[in-house]
Design an enzyme around this catalytic site. Structure first.
Site, mmCIF file in Angstrom:
data_model
loop_
_atom_site.group_PDB
_atom_site.id
_atom_site.type_symbol
_atom_site.label_atom_id
_atom_site.label_comp_id
_atom_site.label_asym_id
_atom_site.label_seq_id
_atom_site.Cartn_x
_atom_site.Cartn_y
_atom_site.Cartn_z
ATOM 1 N N GLU A 1 31.785 53.794 77.337
ATOM 2 C CA GLU A 1 32.673 53.031 76.465
ATOM 3 C C GLU A 1 33.071 51.703 77.104
ATOM 4 O OE1 GLU A 1 33.226 54.464 73.580
ATOM 5 O OE2 GLU A 1 32.530 56.486 74.097
ATOM 6 N N PHE B 1 36.390 38.846 80.032
ATOM 7 C CA PHE B 1 36.119 39.078 78.621
ATOM 8 C C PHE B 1 35.208 37.974 78.102
ATOM 9 C CE2 PHE B 1 37.227 38.550 74.095
ATOM 10 C CZ PHE B 1 36.873 39.816 73.641
ATOM 11 N N ASP C 1 16.427 44.489 78.827
ATOM 12 C CA ASP C 1 17.158 45.228 77.788
ATOM 13 C C ASP C 1 18.039 44.268 76.998
ATOM 14 O OD1 ASP C 1 17.807 47.498 76.357
ATOM 15 O OD2 ASP C 1 19.439 48.086 77.678
ATOM 16 N N ASP D 1 24.951 43.546 80.790
ATOM 17 C CA ASP D 1 24.280 44.839 80.976
ATOM 18 C C ASP D 1 22.963 44.702 81.728
ATOM 19 O OD1 ASP D 1 23.386 47.406 80.991
ATOM 20 O OD2 ASP D 1 23.581 47.734 78.839
#
Length: 409
Positions: A97, A220, A262, A300
């Site tokens: 999450e 963020f 990815d 990521d």
């Protein structure tokens, strides 16, 4: 916004740089457990850069060293209760999450929470082991550690672009390993997200008190491209997104032999800006691009590959058959195309994988809805993006696409 690759005078020799360090330097304290690597021709090793630590650390000890911990800590020691109460779920993946909250300065940060080492399957998948999560930790730390950037920029001025670049990465503020059940504040935030948007994940209320989690705290970076569908102003914004992503990948290719591997549209974040222009250097040549009011972050690195000198950090997914069996979206075909092109060897450098993901991203941008009206300019921009989609696969790398594609000239 600046990110650059100064002209190289010679090959970067990490060993010679480290030879000048002593345990008293600021840099050394960050680097003493620095890299989990695949050294060419030597198999998987963990290279320690400090004589103060034993060489043969376990995977758990390597992770704790990266976290600056002796072992797992309680949740509330790493995320204070007032910060927990402010948390909002903003994303998810099979890994776990993502929540937002504030830091001590009042700035919004993102928390990526990943369960590790447990026996319970999560979102239909086995939990990652310490050895498996170490790859993402190393990549994230390498791409954002100021001490590491300082070391290399002082000696060779190679990595300076990463510290200044707001396009390429999210800065990793902190890293923790915690133990315990999922906190109630996070579960409440999870429920609100599920009610408003619908979650595809398992509600994380089944974890026992001995469960371990890795928490990566990033700046963020905005909303992901997938959730920006229908909110972007125009196809001109789409062109800028594609240009920024291509430029960022090109810079990383030149200095790190980087492949993201990815780069689906959930891993491209979009954030508004007042900057009209962005500048960057590629091999000593200055370039600029129009932001169209947007800045892009790429996130990521769980499957990513990079190289420093003769040290390579990569994720071996050669036996992960489920990854290559997905259907229903072009994203899953990209995994199969990468495997076809690299012969299922994931340690070697194949920058055309970045081009495959640019082709994928262009297809998503062409399929998205935009707020702006149609008209001739929108039609012309769509034709330009379509030409990019039709021709980009001919380039061998993001660098070649950036330098030769007519849309970027």
């Amino acid at each position: 916004m600046n990110f650059s690759t100064p002209v190289k005078g010679s090959n970067l020799n990490l060993s010679s740089l480290l030879a000048d360090l002593t345990p008293n330097t600021q840099t050394w304290s960050r680097l003493k457990a620095a890299l989990s690597v695949h050294r060419k021709g030597m198999g998987n090793v963990y290279t320690l850069l400090s004589c103060n630590l034993p060489f043969d650390l376990s995977d758990a000890e390597k992770v704790y060293a990266e976290c600056g911990q002796q072992g797992p800590l309680p949740w509330e020691e790493c995320i204070l209760p007032p910060r927990m109460k402010q948390c909002v779920k903003i994303g998810e993946g099979t890994f776990g999450e993502v929540f937002s909250t504030t830091n001590a300065s009042g700035d919004i940060v993102a928390l990526k929470i990943i369960p590790v080492e447990g026996s319970e399957r999560v979102n239909g998948e086995d939990q990652k082991t310490f050895g498996e999560i170490l790859h993402e930790i190393i990549i994230s730390n390498t791409l954002s550690c100021p001490c590491f950037l300082l070391l290399l920029s002082q000696s060779f001025q190679v990595f300076l672009y990463m510290y200044e670049c707001v396009v390429f990465l999210l800065f990793l503020y902190s890293l923790h390993c915690v133990r315990g059940c999922y906190p109630s504040d996070f579960l409440n935030a999870w429920d609100i997200f599920d009610q408003q948007k619908g979650s595809e994940n398992d509600r994380p209320d089944f974890f026992e008190k001995e469960q371990l989690f890795i928490i990566l705290e990033f700046e963020f970076g905005g909303s992901d491209l997938e959730n920006s569908n229908g909110t972007l102003a125009s196809l001109g914004a789409a062109k800028s997104i594609l240009h920024q992503v291509t430029a960022a990948l090109a810079v990383a290719e030149q200095e790190l032999h980087f492949e993201h591997r990815d780069l689906h549209w959930g891993n491209v974040l979009v954030k508004t800006t007042k900057q009209k222009k962005a500048s960057f250097l590629l091999n000593g040549t200055a370039h600029s691009l129009e932001t169209k009011g947007l800045l892009i972050r790429i996130i990521d690195y769980s499957l990513s590959r990079l190289e420093i000198d003769d040290l390579t950090v990569s994720c071996d997914i050669s036996k992960d058959e489920e990854l290559f069996m997905g259907q229903g979206d072009y994203q899953f075909e990209i995994y199969r195309l990468m495997r076809q092109e690299n012969g299922n060897n994931w340690s070697d450098y194949h920058p055309h994988s970045n081009v495959l993901w640019l082709h994928y991203l262009c297809s998503k941008l062409l399929s998205m809805k935009y707020r702006g009206s149609g008209g001739r300019s929108a039609k012309d921009m769509r034709e330009e993006l379509t030409r990019f989609y039709d021709n980009v696969l001919q380039y061998s790398s993001a660098t070649e696409a950036l330098q030769n594609c007519p849309m970027f000239q």
